[in-house]
Motif scaffolding. Structure first.
Motif: not given
Length: 486
Positions: A32-45
């Motif tokens: 599992r990813p470490a707590a310091t490596t969350p995924n990031v999803v960035l929507f810019f409309i």
């Protein structure tokens, strides 16, 4: 015989219990990813106005997936794009810098020799250094020459349009602008030409499909997914599945399809078990292009729109969701901007900041629920090449005398054709109290001379730092954009 088999049985039982305990402590055998490596999803409309989400008051259609995101995360009501025009705004988002600090102005044309300088460090480059997979699916608009494309700016994968999709042969003002054919780019190579509105109607669905595929491909490693949808920038186009679905025509259809896109990506995160380890950010590059009338969005009652330094040009929706980290159901009225995205993501993901100076401030404590902090004290509204048109501190905003765009007093267009506007309206110096007068209608300078003095002092500091074309002053700390041949 009973005794002979009992002792091995006890040993085996103890071993199983021990393994189960280790399994539980480690969360199973799956890494599992470490707590310091969350995924990031960035929507810019693109060109999405403050009033274009139903949770912000839109009517004639609903945006249920975005409304749910607001309910499950935090909704910002005083969140500003760094500049109210496309390329400049995108440069600021990805670098954490005022766009004029990195030499980026306006909206770059298809053959521009200018682009985001490769020497600047983007969010993608910082996260890639941390081991993230990085992908962009949508509109780039930070230089269409090969040296400026996303894969030279930290992104592993790219699919989308290199600039605004109205910069094509079917532009309604073709008499003034002759554009080359518009091609989708995959990686760094042109692929399918976008020839017609029917082709453009596939942009939202094809971008969504690529974004979902990126999540599936990288589900076992941390990733940064950047989804800068080209719509609802004109020309509007919705797929057949969404045409005629809203009560207000094509704009509503497009908004419903964009909301669907967000829903598809959020659903994929849940299906892959990534929902609770993913920061999702939704915002816009600037306010609506109001002279397109029924094909333009809503500034939500704020003054003016895209291409202006009034709130309708800068104030945009922003939603941030991260279950278990960002408390749900909150509304934040504090001044914040797209400049904050880079330092905030960097801190949450455990990576460093760029080596060169930036203007964004991290808002991690605020996101996590500390309402006592005020990450941003003030903001500078720049436009044109490098003109300081306004400065804001808290709810006070001082607008300096300047020529600029106005939509007021002009009948808006209809059916995809723009109405008139002017770029040379003379705006006077004025002080506005945005708490009481969010529409910026009442100049209260005379009643508040001390406030004016504070804001003018901030403006002087900005001019010394970055310059001001209105006063023909050069700043000390601007950096050059990239240029072909350099």
């Amino acid at each position: 015989m009973t005794w002979i088999y009992r002792k091995p049985f006890l040993k085996i039982t103890f071993f199983i219990v021990l393994i189960a305990g280790v399994w539980s402590a480690l969360g199973g055998w799956v890494a599992r990813p470490a707590a310091t490596t969350p995924n990031v999803v960035l929507f810019f409309i693109d060109d999405l106005g403050y009033g274009d989400l139903s949770c912000n008051g839109a009517s004639g259609y609903t945006t249920p997936n975005l409304d749910q995101m607001a309910t499950e995360g935090i909704r910002f009501t005083s969140f500003l794009a760094a500049q109210a025009v496309c390329s400049a705004s995108r440069a600021a988002l990805l670098t954490g810098c005022y766009p004029n600090r990195v030499g980026m102005f306006g909206a770059l044309g298809p053959n521009s020799p200018i682009g985001l300088n490769p020497d600047e460090e983007t969010i993608a480059e910082l996260l890639k250094e941390k081991g993230y997979a990085t992908g962009i699916f949508g509109k780039w608009h930070l230089g269409s020459q090969a040296k400026f494309l996303p894969q030279q700016q930290g992104f592993d994968d790219y699919y989308g349009v290199p600039y605004s999709h109205d910069m094509w042969p079917l532009h309604p003002n073709q008499a003034q602008a002759h554009y080359p054919p518009l091609y989708l780019i995959e990686g760094s190579a042109p692929t399918q030409e976008v020839k017609t509105l029917e082709d453009a109607s596939q942009l939202t669905s094809s971008i969504t499909e690529r974004a979902v595929g990126f999540i599936r491909k990288h589900k076992k490693e941390p990733f940064f997914l950047y989804v800068p949808h080209p719509l609802p920038h004109v020309p509007l186009a919705a797929s057949r599945r969404f045409r005629g679905k809203s009560a207000i025509g094509l704009l509503g259809d497009v908004m419903m399809e964009l909301d669907w896109s967000v829903g598809q990506i959020m659903q994929e995160l849940k299906q892959q078990g990534l929902d609770k380890n993913t920061i999702v950010i939704f915002t816009s590059d600037n306010g609506p292009w109001l002279n397109y009338g029924d094909h333009a969005g809503s500034a939500g009652g704020f003054r003016e729109g895209k291409g202006t330094s009034f709130e309708g040009g800068h104030r945009v929706p922003c939603l941030i969701r991260w279950p278990g980290v960002v408390p749900a159901g909150r509304v934040c009225n504090k001044l914040l901007t797209t400049l904050e995205i880079l330092p905030t993501v960097a801190k949450l993901c455990g990576t460093r900041l760029p080596k060169k100076s930036i203007d964004g401030v991290d808002m991690v404590a605020l996101l996590k629920g500390d309402e006592t902090v005020t990450p941003r004290d003030h903001f500078f509204y720049y436009y044109r090449k490098n003109s300081l048109e306004a400065v804001r501190k808290g709810d006070w905003k001082l607008v300096f005398a300047h020529p600029g765009r106005t939509y007021e007093g002009f009948l808006p267009g209809k059916g995809g054709q723009p109405g008139p506007s002017t770029e040379e309206h003379e705006f006077p110096t004025a002080l506005y109290d945005l708490r009481r007068d969010p529409g910026e209608r009442y100049d209260v300078r005379e009643q508040n001379p001390k406030i004016v003095a504070v804001l003018e002092k901030l403006a002087e500091e900005a001019r010394a730092d970055l310059g001001d074309d209105l006063q023909k002053r050069a700043g000390k700390n601007g950096r050059p954009a990239g240029r072909v041949g350099n």
